[in-house]
Design an enzyme around this catalytic site. Structure first.
Site, PDB file in Angstrom:
ATOM      1  N   ASP A  88       6.730  -1.582   0.719  1.00 35.94           N
ATOM      2  CA  ASP A  88       6.368  -0.711  -0.403  1.00 35.94           C
ATOM      3  C   ASP A  88       7.627  -0.532  -1.247  1.00 35.94           C
ATOM      4  O   ASP A  88       8.545   0.179  -0.854  1.00 35.94           O
ATOM      5  CB  ASP A  88       5.876   0.634   0.166  1.00 35.94           C
TER       6      ASP A  88
ATOM      7  N   ASP B 271       4.646   1.095  -8.724  1.00 33.36           N
ATOM      8  CA  ASP B 271       4.577   1.389  -7.286  1.00 33.36           C
ATOM      9  C   ASP B 271       3.517   0.459  -6.695  1.00 33.36           C
ATOM     10  O   ASP B 271       2.345   0.546  -7.068  1.00 33.36           O
ATOM     11  CB  ASP B 271       4.194   2.865  -7.130  1.00 33.36           C
TER      12      ASP B 271
ATOM     13  N   HIS C  51      -1.709   8.385  -6.144  1.00 29.14           N
ATOM     14  CA  HIS C  51      -1.138   9.475  -6.939  1.00 29.14           C
ATOM     15  C   HIS C  51      -0.966   9.078  -8.395  1.00 29.14           C
ATOM     16  O   HIS C  51      -0.785   7.908  -8.702  1.00 29.14           O
ATOM     17  CB  HIS C  51       0.221   9.876  -6.364  1.00 29.14           C
TER      18      HIS C  51
ATOM     19  N   HIS D 244       5.193  11.152  -8.152  1.00 27.17           N
ATOM     20  CA  HIS D 244       3.951  11.858  -7.838  1.00 27.17           C
ATOM     21  C   HIS D 244       3.770  12.941  -8.891  1.00 27.17           C
ATOM     22  O   HIS D 244       4.391  13.997  -8.839  1.00 27.17           O
ATOM     23  CB  HIS D 244       4.023  12.467  -6.435  1.00 27.17           C
TER      24      HIS D 244
ATOM     25  N   GLU E  30      -3.403   3.482  -3.660  1.00 22.44           N
ATOM     26  CA  GLU E  30      -2.929   2.943  -2.388  1.00 22.44           C
ATOM     27  C   GLU E  30      -3.810   3.448  -1.270  1.00 22.44           C
ATOM     28  O   GLU E  30      -4.236   4.598  -1.279  1.00 22.44           O
ATOM     29  CB  GLU E  30      -1.465   3.312  -2.130  1.00 22.44           C
TER      30      GLU E  30
ATOM     31  N   GLU F  93      -1.314  -1.516  -2.193  1.00 26.67           N
ATOM     32  CA  GLU F  93      -1.184  -0.582  -3.307  1.00 26.67           C
ATOM     33  C   GLU F  93      -0.952  -1.320  -4.626  1.00 26.67           C
ATOM     34  O   GLU F  93      -0.207  -2.306  -4.676  1.00 26.67           O
ATOM     35  CB  GLU F  93       0.018   0.345  -3.039  1.00 26.67           C
TER      36      GLU F  93
HETATM   37 CO   LIG Z   1       2.715   5.007  -3.936  1.00 32.85          CO
END
Ligand SMILES: [Co+2]
Length: 427
Positions: A198, A209, A278, A286, A311, A408
């Site tokens: 990640d 992300d 998020h 976030h 994700e 994700e």
């Molecule tokens: Co994330």
């Protein structure tokens, strides 16, 4: 045709085109008989900017190097980066596709999307190399270095304006998220490990992300398939006015429709119910809205213009994580209070954090490489006064048979359509 095949074919067509150009060039030089009528110059078709690692520039196919070191800005000299996957809105929102006002609004945002697409292209190129290169036997530190150095090179890292988006997660097995090695961590990747990679990229705070799962033993393939499908379900259900709980319910249903057999035992894949996607805003990974991966009853809606990390995590354990193990991830509180600091060392460390990371997440290794030493007390002090928050690893049940996987993507809800910025031919 798969995106990879399409890209290959596009590339081939372009090369053919270029060969023709070279022939024309020789003619213009006078090497050919004068009688030969010069062909009218064919208007060169522009190569579609397919997501991938190569681009045709003035007859040259430029590829990313291995390991990745060429800044993507050099591979895309016009500064236009490939669009992600476009998904149209559904039912009630189909009118948006052709609506003039929405199209106008979208054009106004082009530079912002382009910035996000650049971050996404860097992610694709770095992860392509990671997927090809990472093998059991490597240390977790080597794995992170490979990804982080690739990102820094391709994005032309420059303080807060461009660089790594957050620490490289490489959580193993029952550890679902927020693990990255601290200095001296001797952990070595094993053949039977399930590793979630990640990592993030950012330009001017626009964070991408995006995560995938790496395994070497094929017995985990159904687990990965479940989570990949669940994430794609979440992406499909996301949209302007979509209710978060309904997205969660759809993700859960997909995830739970899969089973995986490990050592003769069959597990139904469970979503990890206290992990979420998020919303993302500049310098704020976030940004306030959580996208559940179970039906949690949250009636909040997604809105036009928002960026989301979609994700999902699947597990053969409890499907619930708790904090455990040594902490590596930290982030300044986005609404950090102004607290007078008593310790000079804490002030100095906070200066470094403000200058290098601002409100972006960082890990201890990033402080080490900046030359910070013996900072743990000061860091603890910043945590204690509420300026910095720690994000320890999140783990499901430790024990035999508990493995977690993650996929994700970052998406943006544009006025006329949804764009899956980080889509690649891998996932
Ligand atoms: Co994330």
């Amino acid at each position: 045709m798969s995106p990879a095949e399409l890209e290959k074919q596009t590339e081939k067509l372009e090369i053919d085109d270029d060969e023709q150009e070279i022939v024309e060039g020789q003619t213009a030089d006078g090497a050919a008989p004068a009688a030969k009528k010069k062909k009218p110059k064919k208007k060169k078709k522009k190569a579609p900017l397919a997501p991938g690692n190569s681009l045709v520039i003035q007859g040259q196919v430029q590829h990313q190097a291995e390991p990745p070191t060429i800044p993507v800005a050099r591979l895309f000299p016009e500064g236009i980066y490939p669009e992600g996957e476009i998904q149209n809105y559904k039912e009630d929102n189909m009118w948006r596709v052709t609506d003039e006002e929405k199209r106008y609004l979208e054009r106004q945002e082009h530079d912002n999307y382009n910035e996000a697409r650049k971050c996404a292209e860097i992610h694709r190129q770095v992860r392509k190399y990671a997927q090809k290169t990472i093998k059991p036997g490597m240390t977790m530190i080597e794995i992170c270095d490979l990804i982080e150095n690739g990102t820094r090179n391709l994005i032309e890292a420059n303080g807060l304006s461009a660089g790594i988006g957050f620490p490289t997660g490489c959580s193993l097995n029952h550890v679902a998220a927020h693990y990255t090695p601290n200095a001296g961590d001797p952990t070595v990747l094993q053949y039977d490990d399930v590793m979630k990679i990640d990592f993030g990229t950012q330009i001017n705070g626009r964070i991408i992300d995006c995560a995938f799962t790496m395994t070497f033993n094929p017995r985990y393939d159904p687990l990965k398939e479940a989570v990949k499908d669940a994430t794609n379900t979440g992406i499909r259900e996301a949209g302007i006015d979509a209710r978060l709980c309904e997205i969660g319910a759809a993700i859960q249903e997909t995830m739970e429709s899969y089973e995986v057999e490990l050592d003769g035992k069959t597990y139904q894949v469970k979503p990890i119910r206290n992990l979420n996607g998020h919303s993302i805003e500049r310098y704020q990974i976030h940004a306030g809205k959580s996208v559940p991966i179970v039906d949690n009853g949250d009636q909040t809606k997604m809105e036009e213009g928002e960026y989301f990390a979609i994700e999902t995590f699947g597990s053969t354990g409890n499907g619930y994580v708790v904090e455990d193990m040594e902490c590596s991830h930290y982030m300044k509180d986005f609404h950090a209070p102004h607290v007078p600091l008593k310790l000079a060392r804490s002030k100095q460390l906070l200066n470094t954090i403000n200058k290098e990371f601002g409100t972006l997440a960082f890990c201890r290794r990033y402080l080490d490489r900046l030359g910070e030493q013996r900072y743990l007390m000061a860091l603890k002090n910043l945590v204690d006064v509420g300026i910095v928050n720690p994000y320890p690893p999140l783990v499901d049940t430790k024990g035999k048979g508990c493995y977690t996987a993650q996929y994700e993507h970052t998406i943006v809800l544009k006025p006329t359509c949804k764009e899956v910025l980080t889509r690649g031919d891998d996932y």
